[in-house]
Design a protein around this motif. Structure first.
Motif, PDB file in Angstrom:
ATOM      1  N   LEU A  10       0.832  -1.200   0.000  1.00  0.00           N
ATOM      2  CA  LEU A  10       0.000   0.000   0.000  1.00  0.00           C
ATOM      3  C   LEU A  10       0.866   1.248   0.000  1.00  0.00           C
ATOM      4  O   LEU A  10       0.574   2.217  -0.721  1.00  0.00           O
ATOM      5  CB  LEU A  10      -0.927  -0.014   1.216  1.00  0.00           C
ATOM      6  CG  LEU A  10      -1.831   1.205   1.397  1.00  0.00           C
ATOM      7  CD1 LEU A  10      -2.779   1.355   0.214  1.00  0.00           C
ATOM      8  CD2 LEU A  10      -2.617   1.091   2.700  1.00  0.00           C
ATOM      9  N   ASP A  11       1.927   1.252   0.781  1.00  0.00           N
ATOM     10  CA  ASP A  11       2.812   2.423   0.815  1.00  0.00           C
ATOM     11  C   ASP A  11       3.444   2.685  -0.543  1.00  0.00           C
ATOM     12  O   ASP A  11       3.570   3.840  -0.969  1.00  0.00           O
ATOM     13  CB  ASP A  11       3.910   2.237   1.872  1.00  0.00           C
ATOM     14  CG  ASP A  11       3.395   2.388   3.290  1.00  0.00           C
ATOM     15  OD1 ASP A  11       2.282   2.939   3.454  1.00  0.00           O
ATOM     16  OD2 ASP A  11       4.087   1.957   4.233  1.00  0.00           O
ATOM     17  N   GLU A  12       3.847   1.613  -1.246  1.00  0.00           N
ATOM     18  CA  GLU A  12       4.439   1.786  -2.568  1.00  0.00           C
ATOM     19  C   GLU A  12       3.399   2.318  -3.563  1.00  0.00           C
ATOM     20  O   GLU A  12       3.714   3.171  -4.403  1.00  0.00           O
ATOM     21  CB  GLU A  12       5.008   0.459  -3.056  1.00  0.00           C
ATOM     22  CG  GLU A  12       5.574   0.488  -4.468  1.00  0.00           C
ATOM     23  CD  GLU A  12       6.767   1.427  -4.649  1.00  0.00           C
ATOM     24  OE1 GLU A  12       7.061   1.807  -5.797  1.00  0.00           O
ATOM     25  OE2 GLU A  12       7.407   1.786  -3.632  1.00  0.00           O
ATOM     26  N   ALA A  13       2.163   1.841  -3.455  1.00  0.00           N
ATOM     27  CA  ALA A  13       1.096   2.344  -4.327  1.00  0.00           C
ATOM     28  C   ALA A  13       0.889   3.838  -4.098  1.00  0.00           C
ATOM     29  O   ALA A  13       0.774   4.623  -5.056  1.00  0.00           O
ATOM     30  CB  ALA A  13      -0.197   1.579  -4.072  1.00  0.00           C
ATOM     31  N   ARG A  14       0.844   4.247  -2.831  1.00  0.00           N
ATOM     32  CA  ARG A  14       0.680   5.670  -2.532  1.00  0.00           C
ATOM     33  C   ARG A  14       1.858   6.481  -3.057  1.00  0.00           C
ATOM     34  O   ARG A  14       1.678   7.596  -3.563  1.00  0.00           O
ATOM     35  CB  ARG A  14       0.535   5.856  -1.021  1.00  0.00           C
ATOM     36  CG  ARG A  14      -0.818   5.423  -0.481  1.00  0.00           C
ATOM     37  CD  ARG A  14      -0.838   5.360   1.029  1.00  0.00           C
ATOM     38  NE  ARG A  14      -2.201   5.251   1.552  1.00  0.00           N
ATOM     39  CZ  ARG A  14      -2.492   4.802   2.765  1.00  0.00           C
ATOM     40  NH1 ARG A  14      -1.513   4.428   3.596  1.00  0.00           N
ATOM     41  NH2 ARG A  14      -3.755   4.729   3.163  1.00  0.00           N
ATOM     42  N   SER A  15       3.050   5.937  -2.953  1.00  0.00           N
ATOM     43  CA  SER A  15       4.243   6.642  -3.444  1.00  0.00           C
ATOM     44  C   SER A  15       4.181   6.836  -4.960  1.00  0.00           C
ATOM     45  O   SER A  15       4.502   7.912  -5.472  1.00  0.00           O
ATOM     46  CB  SER A  15       5.491   5.851  -3.055  1.00  0.00           C
ATOM     47  OG  SER A  15       6.653   6.457  -3.570  1.00  0.00           O
ATOM     48  N   ARG A  16       3.742   5.810  -5.679  1.00  0.00           N
ATOM     49  CA  ARG A  16       3.658   5.932  -7.145  1.00  0.00           C
ATOM     50  C   ARG A  16       2.547   6.898  -7.561  1.00  0.00           C
ATOM     51  O   ARG A  16       2.698   7.642  -8.544  1.00  0.00           O
ATOM     52  CB  ARG A  16       3.433   4.555  -7.770  1.00  0.00           C
ATOM     53  CG  ARG A  16       4.607   3.611  -7.575  1.00  0.00           C
ATOM     54  CD  ARG A  16       4.462   2.346  -8.393  1.00  0.00           C
ATOM     55  NE  ARG A  16       5.445   1.339  -8.008  1.00  0.00           N
ATOM     56  CZ  ARG A  16       5.612   0.167  -8.618  1.00  0.00           C
ATOM     57  NH1 ARG A  16       4.839  -0.148  -9.665  1.00  0.00           N
ATOM     58  NH2 ARG A  16       6.508  -0.699  -8.199  1.00  0.00           N
ATOM     59  N   LEU A  17       1.452   6.884  -6.846  1.00  0.00           N
ATOM     60  CA  LEU A  17       0.399   7.854  -7.131  1.00  0.00           C
ATOM     61  C   LEU A  17       0.912   9.275  -6.949  1.00  0.00           C
ATOM     62  O   LEU A  17       0.681  10.157  -7.791  1.00  0.00           O
ATOM     63  CB  LEU A  17      -0.796   7.609  -6.208  1.00  0.00           C
ATOM     64  CG  LEU A  17      -1.706   6.426  -6.548  1.00  0.00           C
ATOM     65  CD1 LEU A  17      -2.575   6.059  -5.358  1.00  0.00           C
ATOM     66  CD2 LEU A  17      -2.564   6.754  -7.757  1.00  0.00           C
ATOM     67  N   ALA A  18       1.634   9.516  -5.852  1.00  0.00           N
ATOM     68  CA  ALA A  18       2.164  10.855  -5.587  1.00  0.00           C
ATOM     69  C   ALA A  18       3.173  11.275  -6.645  1.00  0.00           C
ATOM     70  O   ALA A  18       3.225  12.446  -7.047  1.00  0.00           O
ATOM     71  CB  ALA A  18       2.795  10.892  -4.197  1.00  0.00           C
TER      72      ALA A  18
END
Length: 402
Positions: A10-18
């Motif tokens: 989930l953290d990696e997904a949020r990082s890529r979205l940002a």
């Protein structure tokens, strides 16, 4: 079947979205009465002093402070009444030594007066004579010109959220319109041969479209303009045509078609029109979530199951959309209560588990990813870390409220 070969955290997904976020740059001018909750696109400076004249801060009498020095109940000062001043008109008579004027709150201060004595500290001695029972100092009970804002002061800065108080500040300077960032236009579309519009009769094997409505409600509540489209059939050609029809919006959100089935063809449609950033997140519910770019337009592929779709809309779509719209982050209400019943969780997947608050505790409400009542009958959710398999009854948990 084409199974997921890997998922990201989930953290990696949020990082890529940002990393792929481009806040809205388009601006528009809106009437002030429609500006609440919008984000200013330019600094606004006051064209006038506010207030534009010295005015009384309360009902009373405008006086020369020296005339009432030492005044008291035992030894009142007597002044001749020469004018009555109300809001909306300028004084017609200057105040000289030994005279006063009755004045209303907010009315312009007459020339010559340098203080206002509140009406409670006065009495009428005669039709044109006022007794003053209290001393006053220069400037007392007077709002000086420009005390609130002076010409050239910055009222709001670019990027400010227009709250009621900031709208009031703009109105106080005579501003009738506000230049704001446009609301992102969000295309919303469900996929699947089985999906039909509410209001129609269901044929065997069909279900009503839920996600277009839940996603539209989320988008409208968090700064976007939902643009719903009819459900797309399960074919690459239909999905590519749907992507093309949505390409001129600021964000595309599809639901369904991004799981593991042979007929889940959104991945193939993305390959034909854009670049996949990620496909598959180690969360439950909501594993089959995708993010891509179609040209310059970001694309979110949400799960087709209503609970998974709405859950990930809260977790991923809301923060992304608000950042796109330049809105401040959403901070949901939370509460800490004991868990009312034991919960078993899948290891290696960060779980968002819906709960219902009752009798001072949180009770499981999750039924299944396809059951919208897992959310509609819940008050919020708890998060269960990927390395946790069981949360025991009585454990104090933090509930994020819907």
């Amino acid at each position: 079947m084409r199974p997921f070969t890997s998922t990201i955290s989930l953290d990696e997904a949020r990082s890529r979205l940002a990393a792929h976020l481009r806040p809205i740059a388009r601006t528009e001018r809106v009437p002030l009465e429609e500006a609440s909750g919008r984000v200013t696109a330019a600094d606004v400076r006051s064209p006038i002093d506010v207030p534009p004249f010295a005015r009384s801060a309360m009902d009373g009498y405008a006086v020369v402070a020296e005339d009432v020095a030492g005044a008291s109940k035992a030894a009142p000062a007597r002044l001749r009444l020469v004018d009555r001043i109300y809001t909306g008109r300028m004084p017609s008579i200057d105040i000289e030594r030994g005279t006063c004027a009755e004045i209303a709150t907010g009315a312009p201060l007459p020339a010559g007066a340098d203080a206002v004595v509140m009406v409670e500290e006065t009495s009428k001695a005669a039709a044109d004579e006022i007794e003053i029972f209290a001393t006053a100092t220069a400037g007392q009970n007077i709002a000086r010109r420009g005390a609130d804002m002076t010409t050239g002061d910055v009222i709001v800065s670019s990027g400010d959220l227009l709250t009621p108080s900031r709208i009031g500040a703009l109105a106080a300077t005579g501003c009738a319109v506000a230049e704001v960032f446009a609301k992102p236009r969000v295309a919303i579309l469900s996929t699947g041969n089985e999906v039909v519009e509410p209001g129609r009769t269901l044929a065997p094997g069909q279900i009503y479209d839920v996600n277009r409505f839940t996603l539209g409600a989320i988008v409208g509540a968090h700064g976007g303009v939902p643009e719903p489209h009819r459900a797309a059939e399960d074919s690459v050609d239909a999905l590519v045509a749907a992507l093309d029809a949505c390409a001129k919006t600021d964000l595309i959100v599809f639901s369904g078609g991004s799981s593991v089935g042979e007929r889940d063809l959104v991945v193939d449609a993305i390959a034909a029109r854009g670049e996949m950033i990620f496909h598959g997140i180690a969360v439950r519910p909501g594993k089959p979530t995708a993010f891509a770019r179609i040209g310059e337009t970001p694309f979110l592929g949400m799960p087709g199951n209503p609970t998974s779709c709405l859950s990930n809309a809260y977790i991923l779509l809301v923060p992304y959309l608000r950042a796109l719209a330049r809105l401040p982050p959403y901070v949901p209400r939370t509460m800490r209560v004991p868990l009312g019943r034991r919960i078993a969780s899948a290891v290696n997947r960060h779980q968002f588990y819906t709960v219902r608050a009752r009798d001072g505790a949180a009770f499981p409400a999750f039924k299944g990813s396809g059951d919208i009542t897992s959310l509609s009958q819940a008050d919020g959710y708890i998060e269960i870390a990927a390395d946790t398999s069981v949360v025991e009854e009585g454990t104090v948990v933090e509930v994020t409220l819907f």
